[in-house]
Design a protein around this motif. Structure first.
Motif, short mmCIF file in Angstrom:
data_model
loop_
_atom_site.label_atom_id
_atom_site.label_comp_id
_atom_site.label_asym_id
_atom_site.label_seq_id
_atom_site.Cartn_x
_atom_site.Cartn_y
_atom_site.Cartn_z
N VAL A 139 0.84 -1.20 0.00
CA VAL A 139 0.00 0.00 0.00
C VAL A 139 0.87 1.25 0.00
N ALA A 140 1.89 1.27 0.85
CA ALA A 140 2.80 2.43 0.91
C ALA A 140 3.59 2.55 -0.39
N ALA A 141 3.95 1.43 -1.00
CA ALA A 141 4.70 1.47 -2.26
C ALA A 141 3.86 2.05 -3.39
N ILE A 142 2.56 1.76 -3.38
CA ILE A 142 1.68 2.27 -4.45
C ILE A 142 1.25 3.70 -4.18
N PHE A 143 0.82 3.99 -2.95
CA PHE A 143 0.20 5.29 -2.65
C PHE A 143 1.08 6.23 -1.83
N GLY A 144 2.23 5.77 -1.39
CA GLY A 144 3.11 6.59 -0.57
C GLY A 144 2.90 6.29 0.90
N PRO A 145 3.97 6.45 1.69
CA PRO A 145 3.86 6.15 3.12
C PRO A 145 3.00 7.19 3.85
N LEU A 146 1.94 6.72 4.43
CA LEU A 146 1.01 7.53 5.23
C LEU A 146 0.49 8.77 4.52
N THR A 147 0.19 8.61 3.22
CA THR A 147 -0.54 9.65 2.50
C THR A 147 -2.00 9.53 2.89
N VAL A 148 -2.81 10.47 2.45
CA VAL A 148 -4.24 10.43 2.77
C VAL A 148 -4.86 9.16 2.20
N VAL A 149 -4.50 8.80 0.97
CA VAL A 149 -5.07 7.61 0.33
C VAL A 149 -4.66 6.35 1.09
N SER A 150 -3.39 6.23 1.43
CA SER A 150 -2.95 5.02 2.13
C SER A 150 -3.59 4.93 3.52
N ARG A 151 -3.76 6.06 4.19
CA ARG A 151 -4.43 6.04 5.50
C ARG A 151 -5.88 5.63 5.37
N ILE A 152 -6.55 6.05 4.29
CA ILE A 152 -7.93 5.63 4.05
C ILE A 152 -7.98 4.12 3.83
N ILE A 153 -7.02 3.60 3.06
CA ILE A 153 -6.98 2.15 2.81
C ILE A 153 -6.76 1.40 4.11
N TYR A 154 -5.80 1.86 4.93
CA TYR A 154 -5.56 1.21 6.22
C TYR A 154 -6.81 1.27 7.10
N ALA A 155 -7.51 2.40 7.09
CA ALA A 155 -8.73 2.54 7.88
C ALA A 155 -9.82 1.60 7.38
N LEU A 156 -9.94 1.44 6.05
CA LEU A 156 -10.93 0.53 5.49
C LEU A 156 -10.63 -0.92 5.87
N VAL A 157 -9.35 -1.27 5.89
CA VAL A 157 -8.97 -2.63 6.32
C VAL A 157 -9.38 -2.83 7.78
N GLY A 158 -9.11 -1.85 8.63
CA GLY A 158 -9.50 -1.96 10.03
C GLY A 158 -11.00 -2.05 10.22
N LEU A 159 -11.75 -1.22 9.49
CA LEU A 159 -13.21 -1.27 9.58
C LEU A 159 -13.74 -2.60 9.07
N SER A 160 -13.13 -3.11 8.01
CA SER A 160 -13.54 -4.41 7.47
C SER A 160 -13.32 -5.51 8.49
N ALA A 161 -12.20 -5.45 9.20
CA ALA A 161 -11.91 -6.46 10.23
C ALA A 161 -12.96 -6.41 11.33
N ILE A 162 -13.32 -5.22 11.76
CA ILE A 162 -14.36 -5.08 12.79
C ILE A 162 -15.69 -5.60 12.27
N TYR A 163 -16.04 -5.24 11.05
CA TYR A 163 -17.31 -5.68 10.46
C TYR A 163 -17.38 -7.20 10.36
N VAL A 164 -16.30 -7.82 9.85
CA VAL A 164 -16.29 -9.28 9.71
C VAL A 164 -16.32 -9.94 11.08
N ALA A 165 -15.66 -9.35 12.07
CA ALA A 165 -15.72 -9.90 13.42
C ALA A 165 -17.14 -9.87 13.96
N VAL A 166 -17.89 -8.83 13.63
CA VAL A 166 -19.27 -8.70 14.10
C VAL A 166 -20.19 -9.70 13.40
N ILE A 167 -20.01 -9.90 12.08
CA ILE A 167 -20.90 -10.80 11.35
C ILE A 167 -20.46 -12.26 11.43
#
Length: 81
Positions: A33-61
């Motif tokens: 992710v950092a290689a494609i979008f840059g280390p801790l850019t806005v886009v990479s942070r959004i991707i990391y946040a989506l991965v975290g939210l997905s993990a929470i969602y899958v844990a709930v379902i």
């Protein structure tokens, strides 16, 4: 019985992509992710946040998904008997 909807599939795909990225980090010290979008850019942070939210969602379902698998297993055992 609960069927997987679009949100479920999206969360699973994002979670798999995130898991692959963490595997790359762990095995090769390579953050795709950092290689494609840059280390801790806005886009990479959004991707990391989506991965975290997905993990929470899958844990709930996951309990509902587990019940669905158990229901299928019991039906298959009943058909085999």
């Amino acid at each position: 019985m609960r069927q997987l909807n679009g949100l479920d599939w999206t969360a699973l795909v994002i979670l798999i992509i995130g898991g692959i990225n963490w595997g790359l980090v762990g095995f090769f010290t390579f953050d795709l992710v950092a290689a494609i979008f840059g280390p801790l850019t806005v886009v990479s942070r959004i991707i990391y946040a989506l991965v975290g939210l997905s993990a929470i969602y899958v844990a709930v379902i996951s309990p509902a998904l587990s019940r669905r698998v158990e229901t299928r297993r019991h039906k298959a055992a009943g058909e085999a008997a």
